[in-house]
Design an enzyme around this catalytic site. Structure first.
Site, PDB file in Angstrom:
ATOM      1  N   HIS A  42      -2.730   6.543   4.435  1.00 30.87           N
ATOM      2  CA  HIS A  42      -1.306   6.705   4.710  1.00 30.87           C
ATOM      3  C   HIS A  42      -0.810   8.058   4.204  1.00 30.87           C
ATOM      4  CE1 HIS A  42      -1.331   2.651   5.933  1.00 30.87           C
ATOM      5  NE2 HIS A  42      -0.740   2.055   4.910  1.00 30.87           N
TER       6      HIS A  42
ATOM      7  N   CYS B 184       0.817  -1.218   0.000  1.00 30.85           N
ATOM      8  CA  CYS B 184       0.000   0.000   0.000  1.00 30.85           C
ATOM      9  C   CYS B 184       0.853   1.272   0.000  1.00 30.85           C
ATOM     10  CB  CYS B 184      -0.959  -0.002   1.186  1.00 30.85           C
ATOM     11  SG  CYS B 184      -0.170  -0.386   2.766  1.00 30.85           S
TER      12      CYS B 184
END
Length: 332
Positions: free
Chosen positions: A237, A130
């Protein structure tokens, strides 16, 4: 357009459920649809596109029926065992685990970055980590224009990246409960520790970013270093990326290059407090970039702040985008 038979493996997990949501939103041409998971989840009912489906137990016979594409998000050991079985039956596996990412026989794909690598798959395609996905979306157009010499990653990664257990550690930690997933409380803490520590002092997550960046940018000698940190944020994130180029650049032109690149939204008006935030990225598929500024400590350096939804673009959406590329090629 040719309709496909599609399976989701690990359909009851956090990423698996997001697969279903993204597939509904993007309306892939699906003929027959199958949902699979471990024996623990078999028998559950999942609703997809207004229709109920019974979760099948994933077994060695699951791919005896004709399935064109399978989206896997069931962990590395499951992928190691079942992806080759599916591939042997002619099914193209798009795998979200780390199992196949660095296999030289398996393409590692972010469609905005290296869609051309799909062409050499042997029925298994890897979905990157990710944190790497959002980073390379930002880096690719800059590498093409200015040639990247060195990258320094510092990440601020949400607890959803550690699955439901990570999410619950933050939720329960806010109430003062002891952690179950992380080695220390994540509430009110930053943990410079994602995945296991390796002999070189880096974590596995950090080395994933190093090695996957090199693979997708087709540069085994690219200088990359990373420090990955888990922060008390539920989703999306954030990353500080410092990039040094071989060639000089004009900052305004560099910003325009990013603005015009696929999958990027610029939020780069710091004077008006406009920059990417985890909260505003959540629920979106784009990679958000801001705080773009020259690094005066080196000759050709720039700093970027890069934020994306790690469950969507960092996992489910990227896999579905790969499936869309495959379908496009089937209909070419």
């Amino acid at each position: 357009m040719k309709k496909i038979n599609l399976a989701v493996v690990g359909a009851t997990g956090m990423v698996g459920r997001t697969f279903l949501k993204v597939l509904e939103e993007r309306q892939l041409p699906i003929e027959n649809f199958y949902v699979m998971a471990s024996s623990r989840s078999a028998g559950k009912t999942i609703t997809f596109n207004g229709k109920d489906y019974i979760v099948e137990e994933l077994t060695e016979n699951s791919f005896d029926k004709p399935i064109d594409i399978a989206l896997f998000s069931a962990g590395g050991s499951t992928s190691e065992k079942f992806a080759p079985i599916a591939a042997a039956h002619g099914c193209i596996v798009i795998d979200n685990s780390s199992q196949w990412r660095m296999d030289p026989e398996v393409p590692l794909i972010v469609p905005e970055v290296n869609a051309e690598d799909i062409s050499w798959h042997k029925n298994i395609i890897a979905n990157p980590n990710c944190s790497t996905i959002q980073a390379v979306v930002a880096l690719k157009p800059l590498d093409e224009k200015y040639k990247i010499k060195r990258v320094v990653y510092s990440t601020y990664q949400a607890v959803s990246g550690a699955g439901l257990a990570g999410w619950m550690d933050l939720e329960n930690g806010i109430k003062g409960e002891a952690p179950q997933k992380f080695p220390h409380p994540i509430a009110n803490n930053c943990l410079p520790h994602i995945d296991v520590f390796l002999d070189n002092g880096y974590t596995k997550e950090e080395m994933k970013m190093v090695n996957e960046t090199r693979k997708m940018l087709h540069n085994d000698n690219l200088k990359v270093t990373a420090t990955t940190v888990r922060v008390p944020v539920f989703n999306s994130h954030s990353e500080s990326i410092n990039v040094e180029f071989e060639n000089p650049f004009d900052l305004a032109e560099l910003i325009e290059t990013l603005k015009n690149a696929p999958g990027i939204v610029m939020m780069n008006d710091s004077m008006n407090n406009e920059y990417p935030l985890a909260q505003s990225a959540t629920g979106h598929d784009e990679v958000f970039i801001g705080r773009v500024r020259r690094d005066d400590s080196v000759e050709n350096g720039v700093n970027l702040w890069v934020v994306a939804d790690n469950i969507r673009k960092g996992a489910a959406t990227n896999a579905v985008q790969i499936a869309e590329e495959i379908i496009k090629n089937m209909n070419a």
